[in-house]
Scaffold this active site. Sequence first.
Site, PDB file in Angstrom:
ATOM      1  N   SER A 139      37.094  34.667  33.420  1.00 48.32           N
ATOM      2  CA  SER A 139      36.734  33.277  33.124  1.00 48.32           C
ATOM      3  C   SER A 139      37.904  32.604  32.429  1.00 48.32           C
ATOM      4  O   SER A 139      38.696  33.256  31.730  1.00 48.32           O
ATOM      5  CB  SER A 139      35.507  33.230  32.207  1.00 48.32           C
ATOM      6  OG  SER A 139      35.277  31.920  31.720  1.00 48.32           O
ATOM      7  N   TYR A 149      32.068  36.482  24.157  1.00 49.70           N
ATOM      8  CA  TYR A 149      32.262  36.186  25.581  1.00 49.70           C
ATOM      9  C   TYR A 149      33.745  36.033  25.900  1.00 49.70           C
ATOM     10  O   TYR A 149      34.254  36.623  26.864  1.00 49.70           O
ATOM     11  CB  TYR A 149      31.499  34.915  25.968  1.00 49.70           C
ATOM     12  CG  TYR A 149      31.522  34.637  27.455  1.00 49.70           C
ATOM     13  CD1 TYR A 149      30.689  35.362  28.312  1.00 49.70           C
ATOM     14  CD2 TYR A 149      32.357  33.672  28.002  1.00 49.70           C
ATOM     15  CE1 TYR A 149      30.697  35.125  29.672  1.00 49.70           C
ATOM     16  CE2 TYR A 149      32.371  33.427  29.361  1.00 49.70           C
ATOM     17  CZ  TYR A 149      31.539  34.152  30.195  1.00 49.70           C
ATOM     18  OH  TYR A 149      31.554  33.914  31.557  1.00 49.70           O
TER      19      TYR A 149
END
Length: 258
Positions: A139, A149
């Site tokens: 990502s 994350y």
Amino acid sequence: MNDRPRALITGASAGLGREYAEQLARDGYDLVLAARSESELRQVAQDLAQEHHIHADVCVADLATQRGIDDLTTVIDHTRIDVLVNNAGFGLKTSTLDSSADQLIASDMVMLRAVTLLSRAAALQMRERGRGGIVNVSSLAAFGTYGTYSAVKSAAMLVTEALATELADTRVTVTAVLPGFVTTEFHDRMRVRRAGPSWLWLDAERVVADSLRDARRGRIISVPSARYKAVYAAAQLVPHPLVRHLSDALGRRRRARH
């Protein structure tokens, strides 16, 4: 004897994983589809097999557990896998301090440990056969400081780049995909509002098509769309203290809304 290529896709029951399965089936790949939800997974397998006249196997595995990772590693060790797509992932609605230890461990297991071990298993088999492709969905959040994350996505990206370096003299390609905002069930499952204006959001079909094209060209980093390529280029230049400041500001706004 069936000589069609075969792809293993994790997180294949919905979102980007479902789209990877769709596009690879359309290209004539047999599939091994992995996810936690057996009913959804079997429906995807049935639909794709009927629509594209390919064979689709199902492997129910919880990659937040070592058993789930081991089960898929065994599949890779005993089945010819020509393309591995490590797509399984999830986000945490809460900050690191407000998340439980179990949530943080699961995040690390699914998006880093599984990616590392499954990539290793596939790379060993592919190197021996002389060809293959590994696609790991990271990502653009890897360049921010959005808690766990960002941490696991950054680590997964680095693992991918390191593996690509090790395999540079082979015909095995390894690609890290760095999408920005993608319209899937991801945010709905987290029960958080989608951030930013609509033009920031890409559809899953575009992201998957761009990333598969880049993987076939042997690119180590794939950033779908021109707008996010510009973001990626800027991320290489922005001083890290400023990145922390911007990430903190965005995180505060999101937490205030929820």
